[in-house]
Design an enzyme around this catalytic site. Structure first.
Site, mmCIF file in Angstrom:
data_model
loop_
_atom_site.group_PDB
_atom_site.id
_atom_site.type_symbol
_atom_site.label_atom_id
_atom_site.label_comp_id
_atom_site.label_asym_id
_atom_site.label_seq_id
_atom_site.Cartn_x
_atom_site.Cartn_y
_atom_site.Cartn_z
ATOM 1 N N GLU A 1 39.397 45.092 43.254
ATOM 2 C CA GLU A 1 38.643 44.484 44.572
ATOM 3 C C GLU A 1 39.299 45.135 46.099
ATOM 4 O OE1 GLU A 1 38.535 40.541 41.972
ATOM 5 O OE2 GLU A 1 40.316 42.291 42.312
ATOM 6 N N GLN B 1 35.226 52.769 41.979
ATOM 7 C CA GLN B 1 35.285 51.509 42.004
ATOM 8 C C GLN B 1 34.928 50.971 43.017
ATOM 9 O OE1 GLN B 1 35.988 48.501 39.705
ATOM 10 N NE2 GLN B 1 34.844 50.074 38.797
ATOM 11 N N ILE C 1 47.165 56.060 40.569
ATOM 12 C CA ILE C 1 45.819 55.760 40.053
ATOM 13 C C ILE C 1 45.639 56.562 38.515
ATOM 14 C CG2 ILE C 1 43.784 56.637 40.529
ATOM 15 C CD1 ILE C 1 45.292 54.286 42.272
ATOM 16 N N THR D 1 34.205 49.322 34.125
ATOM 17 C CA THR D 1 34.860 49.245 35.177
ATOM 18 C C THR D 1 35.684 50.407 34.508
ATOM 19 O OG1 THR D 1 36.273 47.807 34.300
ATOM 20 C CG2 THR D 1 35.750 47.578 36.440
#
Length: 759
Positions: free
Chosen positions: A725, A658, A649, A487
């Site tokens: 997610e 992602q 971010i 990630t």
């Protein structure tokens, strides 16, 4: 004493990278190690006299083991031992498997514990040999005698047995009580829809196979390279299950080739590899095959019913959402599936319910956006149906019922830029040109359809520690037992630390993936940046104070009365904010003070009292274009625009990756990932990548990601939330809605395979 391999070289930025502030797109600093093969994964660590273990799995779904015939297996040259429940090393009592520290909490499966067979594919033996080839050959010769018992693996046929979960795991929020009068409001509304949804089993397929290499030192110390999302979680498990002192076990996971929930708990290769090392007093490696990776958990099969009611203008009057999901006989696995329906849209009358059915299968496991991926799919498809029923644009319906505060409890959102996600996503996609009715556009043999959906996921923060040490030569080393499953953890943590002290990125090293490092939670729930990142920032803040104190305590009198707000750290120097000429190199400060290094530790504890006053969430708006060939049943996802609101971010490059990964997974969930079960045998049949299709390059076309500006200081001191997610949530629903817009057909079960499209 024989030496075991040292911690791998930690990746650092390329020389000349320079100062890279957070918010700047930055390539992965571990990228070179990965593409050149320097990065070692769990199954790639060398060891002297290494023994190879191969697992033997059960061929029945339920019953008891009556005995083994091991003669042929043990006669294979190179075979050292075959472990079963009859001769395995001692494991502590059953209660130790029920400890909440084994995250996620519950009652983890115990391999080779007793004669009971609880699911098809359960490990029943471990063959240990000098070579992998000998172990694999011998494993095929192991014969097991069973007494079979009747099993049940069919959720749809067992729905009448649905019950309330017995025990809720940590972090699970049970469905709230009814709000208002949902049934009465539904009956009296001008427009109503009622729909049943089915979500099939999905299986994890990370690129790296699950593996554990247990390297045994001469004094009995075990260094374990494990494919896991939490080195300290695996160390705790091994130490407690086998009664080993903490100092005798070190777990490392410097590089992890994907996981997304499958590595939250220790999988069964870990205790089996430790058993082998203890039994033989040698180093042991156990690697699961791709087929065996279909035997240790999956996203649970789920059936749902959603009923929505609205006034003539589209104002929601009733939301009714119930779900029934599978769990195992071993424990109750639970997810937050229906709660989203009471949070996302303003409505005075809400009913949500959630039940489970215990089946003779392995416990389901968390899979990217657990619960939300299929729970919000049902809600968002139902919202599209309601929009058609009312005769209103699907986006307009969502804006009509936009919730400024959490409808479930009235709490304000810490930040919520979903409205801006709708606006910018629709603008980028061209949503204003959407035809209002289905079957309006055809190109060649394909119908073209547009669909959209909303996404929401929790914005979480846990506790963590970090250690930072600035050396006299200007190198900064920061450490925490975090995990990088691909990630970008290495990169973003280095960026946070570099910015905090104004250093070039190549002078910062971030150490992770070692159970001996400062405590960190498992890498899950999109919480690593807000948690570990805040701890890193806290440790570096302590270093800033120490450096200012050094400056004030020397001949640099200009700093005597300066506070942290009066100075800046940039280009490896400390300077007064209003006097750039006062800059002092950090290396000079340490040299003048006669210090080889300075260090700081930081414990991040979430401000629970503050955070509980808010609903903390990430949001998305997903817009999709599909092309459907009804004769062939094929669906092509041609365009996706995903607008994301997820706090600051910190690295747009890795964050964008992602979201793209989440979109790809959402396409797979909607169209491709289909697990076939034969309930006569209680077995998954297509248990490999030849027959279980995951989305590949040919399935993916244009994916456009945009981030809406947010800065959430409630969730974290960095203003960041998490993006792991949220990129997945809403994608499958948007695709389903686009298929309806293209063809006029409403398909309520996933995956939407060609036979369903043709039907």
């Amino acid at each position: 004493m024989s030496a075991y391999p040292k911690q791998p070289q930690v990746p650092v930025a390329e020389p000349g990278t320079g100062h890279v502030p957070t918010g700047t797109g930055t390539p992965r600093i571990d990228g070179r190690a990965k593409v050149t093969g320097q990065a070692r994964y769990a199954a790639e660590w060398p060891a002297t006299d290494l023994v190879y273990g191969v697992v033997v799995n059960s061929s029945i779904a339920k019953g008891r083991i009556l005995g083994f015939d091991l003669d042929a297996a043990q006669a294979v040259p190179g075979v050292l031992k075959v472990l079963t429940h009859l001769n395995r090393p001692h494991m502590r009592g059953a209660g130790i498997f029920y400890k909440d520290m084994t995250a996620p909490a519950g009652s983890p499966f115990r391999p080779l514990y007793d004669a009971q067979v609880r699911y098809s594919g359960q490990p029943v033996a471990l063959v240990l040999a000098e070579t992998f080839e000998a172990a694999r050959h011998a494993a095929g010769l192991v014969e097991v005698r069973y007494k079979t018992e009747a099993h049940e693996t069919n959720l749809v046929a067992s729905v009448e047995r649905a019950r309330e979960p017995r025990k809720m795991k940590a972090g699970f929020s049970a469905p709230p009580k009814d709000k208002g009068e949902p049934n009465q409001a539904f009956a009296q509304a001008a427009h109503r829809i009622s729909a049943d949804f089915y979500s099939g089993v999905e299986h994890h397929n990370p690129m790296e196979l699950f593996a554990s290499t247990v390297i045994r030192d001469d004094d009995g110390h075990l260094t374990i390279h494990d494919k896991t999302q939490g080195s300290q979680n695996s160390r705790w498990y091994v130490s407690h299950v086998f009664g080993l002192p903490k100092r005798k076990v070190t777990v490392r996971n410097a590089y992890v080739g994907g996981a997304f929930g499958s590595g939250l708990r220790p999988q069964y290769q870990l205790p089996l590899a430790v058993m082998g090392a203890l039994a033989l007093e040698r180093s042991v490696r156990v690697v699961l095959t791709r087929q065996q990776m279909f035997t240790f958990g999956h996203r649970p099969e789920t059936v749902q019913r959603v009923k929505l009611a609205a006034d003539a203008d589209g104002t929601l009057r009733s939301i009714w959402h119930e779900a029934v999901a599978e769990t195992s006989r071993i424990e109750d696995y639970v997810e937050v599936v229906v709660n989203w329906s009471g949070q996302l849209y303003a409505c005075d009358n809400v009913h949500v319910g959630y039940k489970v059915v215990d089946l003779d299968q392995y416990t389901p496991i968390d899979m990217r956006a657990p619960g939300a991926s299929h729970g919000m799919h049902a809600l968002e498809v139902a919202m599209d149906e309601l929009a058609n029923e009312v005769g209103i644009d699907p986006l307009a319906l969502r804006l009509k019922n936009y919730a400024e505060t959490n409808p479930a409890d009235g709490k304000p959102f810490s930040t919520k830029a979903l409205r801006e996600c709708y606006r910018r996503g629709a603008e980028r996609f061209g949503w204003a040109d959407r035809a209002p009715l289905p079957r309006a556009r055809r190109e060649g043999n394909e119908w073209v359809g547009w669909g959209m959906a909303t996404g929401q996921w929790d914005a979480m923060q846990m506790f963590a520690r970090a250690h930072a040490e600035l050396h006299a030569d200007g190198r900064l080393v920061v450490s925490s037992a975090a995990t990088d499953i691909g990630t970008g953890t290495y990169t973003v943590m280095s960026m946070i630390a570099a910015e905090a002290l104004g250093l070039p990125l190549e002078q910062v090293t971030f150490q992770l993936g070692d159970s001996t490092l400062p405590v960190a939670p498992i890498e899950g729930g999109s919480s690593h940046v807000s948690t570990v990142g805040s701890a890193v920032d806290g440790a570096c803040a302590k270093l800033r104070r120490q450096l200012l104190a050094l400056a004030a305590g020397t001949q640099y009198s200009a700093f005597n009365r300066a506070g942290l707000d009066d100075v800046v750290f940039a280009n490896g120097t400390l300077a007064l904010r209003d006097d750039p000429a006062s800059a002092i190199a950090l290396t000079t400060l340490l040299a003048d003070a006669g210090k080889a290094s300075i260090e700081a530790k930081y414990l991040l504890l979430p401000n629970v009292l503050k955070q509980r006053r808010y609903t903390r969430a990430t949001h998305s708006a997903v817009f999709v274009e599909v092309r459907v060939d009804e004769e062939l049943g094929t669906v092509r996802v041609m365009r996706v625009v995903s607008a994301i609101a997820a706090g600051r971010i910190l690295n747009p490059t890795t964050a964008r990756s992602q979201i793209i990964g989440g979109v790809v997974w959402g396409i797979g969930a909607a169209l491709h990932e289909h697990t076939e079960s034969d309930h006569r045998f209680g077995r998954f049949m297509n248990h490999d990548l030849a027959q279980y299709h995951v989305s590949v390059n040919a399935d993916i076309h244009d994916v456009d990601v945009l981030f809406v500006e947010e800065d959430d200081r409630v969730v974290s001191s960095l203003g960041a939330k998490g993006v792991g997610e949220i990129g997945l949530v809403g994608v499958s629903a948007a695709i389903c809605n686009a298929i309806h817009h293209a063809t006029g057909k409403r398909i309520r079960s996933t995956p939407i395979t060609p036979d369903k499209v043709m039907a």
